[in-house]
Write a protein that holds these residues in place. Structure first.
Motif, PDB file in Angstrom:
ATOM      1  N   THR A  84       0.834  -1.210   0.000  1.00 25.10           N
ATOM      2  CA  THR A  84       0.000   0.000   0.000  1.00 25.10           C
ATOM      3  C   THR A  84       0.862   1.250   0.000  1.00 25.10           C
ATOM      4  O   THR A  84       0.597   2.204  -0.741  1.00 25.10           O
ATOM      5  N   THR A  88       1.069   3.933  -3.041  1.00 25.34           N
ATOM      6  CA  THR A  88       0.781   5.352  -2.830  1.00 25.34           C
ATOM      7  C   THR A  88       1.881   6.215  -3.423  1.00 25.34           C
ATOM      8  O   THR A  88       1.609   7.243  -4.067  1.00 25.34           O
ATOM      9  N   PHE A 103      -9.127   3.860  -0.237  1.00 24.86           N
ATOM     10  CA  PHE A 103      -8.085   2.942   0.206  1.00 24.86           C
ATOM     11  C   PHE A 103      -8.725   1.873   1.087  1.00 24.86           C
ATOM     12  O   PHE A 103      -9.927   1.909   1.361  1.00 24.86           O
ATOM     13  N   THR A 109      -3.352   2.022   5.493  1.00 25.32           N
ATOM     14  CA  THR A 109      -3.669   3.425   5.250  1.00 25.32           C
ATOM     15  C   THR A 109      -2.954   4.340   6.232  1.00 25.32           C
ATOM     16  O   THR A 109      -2.521   5.439   5.874  1.00 25.32           O
ATOM     17  N   THR A 127     -11.492   5.526   3.295  1.00 23.43           N
ATOM     18  CA  THR A 127     -10.762   4.269   3.440  1.00 23.43           C
ATOM     19  C   THR A 127     -11.618   3.325   4.264  1.00 23.43           C
ATOM     20  O   THR A 127     -12.376   3.770   5.139  1.00 23.43           O
TER      21      THR A 127
END
Length: 381
Positions: A84, A88, A103, A109, A127
């Protein structure tokens, strides 16, 4: 004179172009998404992505947002924190997205916010997480300024569940949680809510993320003879745990939090085993055509006629993002202007679901309701 005019026009054009941030052209706005699109939790991300894409297609057919078409770049992170964070960086640095959307996961996150999109000042709308680590006050964590939640917190979800169980006279409550930011945040919420009733968990068992080895937590919790078990886990370990508990003769009241994946859990358990399971939900019932925003979501469902909570939540995230983009008005979009526009969404009613932000608030919603699985796997409110 001609050269002077040319230079003046060129400088003017460059000044205009400099007003817009990456991801924006005269005709497009590109948004980035990181979610599990494969693996054991891939169904979650795929449902959100397909719903968002269908909604964006509708927006684009109607002229886009202030004449700009919306484009979505979605990357698969497999519900893994490192992927992740890497995604990003790729979205912001290589794909040059304007902002982020939808997300998935608490630890992934949180890491992405504190290491990547927060420092880069790129806003993320929505998210799948209610973790406290993503909800620190802006005064305590400057990165929180760029995280706009559409769902409520795990503290709110768990308080509703605990209050419900306490109202039934149940006092022996165990917890089965995922050993990561999601599970630990849920455990904290449950413990705090129980303390309000002068109670504490009678047993606590855990499972690793993306794993289904439940032998140890079953052994620990079965010994406690708990009347109820609150599960802060996703659908595969939840199903494995419930089946294993019943195999050892334990039949407590099972309760789960919204990220569990209601539709996937029903399929994994089968209609008989899932009956009586309680699940807290943080967005409206996706099958209720009486709610305007639900009727709108149903038009964009990933599978026509087949609705889901993840699809519903993905749609609400996308709607919120579009409302923010629209409020930038005709000015050149910049990330800072998007942040300011989102902060102006005070008690925005999307049609039966309200989103509320301010310069100091990012919670978005406080909506929680309990559902229960009835006969034939039908989810009841």
């Amino acid at each position: 004179m001609t050269l002077r005019i040319f230079v003046t026009a060129t400088l003017s054009m460059l000044a205009t172009l400099s007003l817009a941030d990456p991801g924006v052209t005269d005709s497009t706005i590109t948004l980035g998404m990181s979610a599990p699109l494969s693996g054991p939790n891939g169904a979650y991300g795929l449902d959100m992505r397909k719903t968002i894409e269908a909604y964006f297609e509708s927006i684009n057919k109607s002229g886009g947002v202030h004449g700009r078409q919306l484009e979505l770049v979605a990357l698969d992170d497999g519900y893994e924190t490192e992927r992740t964070v890497a995604n990003t960086k790729t979205l912001i640095q290589d794909k040059n997205v304007f902002a982020l959307l939808s997300f998935y996961g608490s630890s992934p996150t949180t890491e992405a916010m504190n290491k990547v999109f927060g420092p880069a000042k790129v806003p993320l709308v929505g998210t799948i997480s209610g973790a406290g680590t993503l909800r620190e006050p802006l005064s305590a964590n400057v990165n929180s300024r760029y995280m706009f939640h559409v769902r409520t917190s795990y503290a709110d979800e768990t308080a509703v569940i605990v209050n419900y169980l306490a109202g039934l006279g149940i006092s022996r409550i165990a917890v089965f949680y995922q050993n990561d930011g999601f599970g630990k945040s849920g455990l904290d919420g449950i413990t705090a809510a129980l303390s309000q009733h002068k109670l504490a968990p009678v047993a606590v068992g855990t499972v690793e993320r993306n794993a289904i080895d439940v032998a140890k937590p079953v052994e620990i919790i079965a010994k406690s003879n708990a009347q109820a078990v609150i599960m802060v886990t996703l659908y595969k370990p939840t199903a494995a745990f419930m089946k294993a508990m019943k195999q050892v003769g334990q039949n407590p009241l099972f309760m789960a939090l919204s990220p569990v994946g209601t539709e996937q859990l029903i399929q994994e358990l089968g209609t008989t085993s899932s009956r009586g399971l309680g699940i807290s939900q943080v967005v409206p019932y996706p099958w209720s055509a009486s709610i305007p925003v639900v009727r709108e979501y149903q038009k964009f469902s990933a599978k026509p006629g087949i609705y889901s909570y993840y699809g519903m939540e993905g749609y609400l995230m996308a709607r919120t993002m579009v409302e923010g983009l629209k409020r930038i008005s005709s000015k050149e979009p910049t990330r800072e202007r998007l942040v300011n526009a989102l902060e102006s969404l005070h008690n925005l009613d999307l049609g039966g679901f309200k989103v509320n932000y301010s310069p100091t608030a990012r919670q978005g919603s406080s909506f929680v309701e309990l559902t229960v699985l009835g006969p034939n796997g039908k989810l009841l409110k």
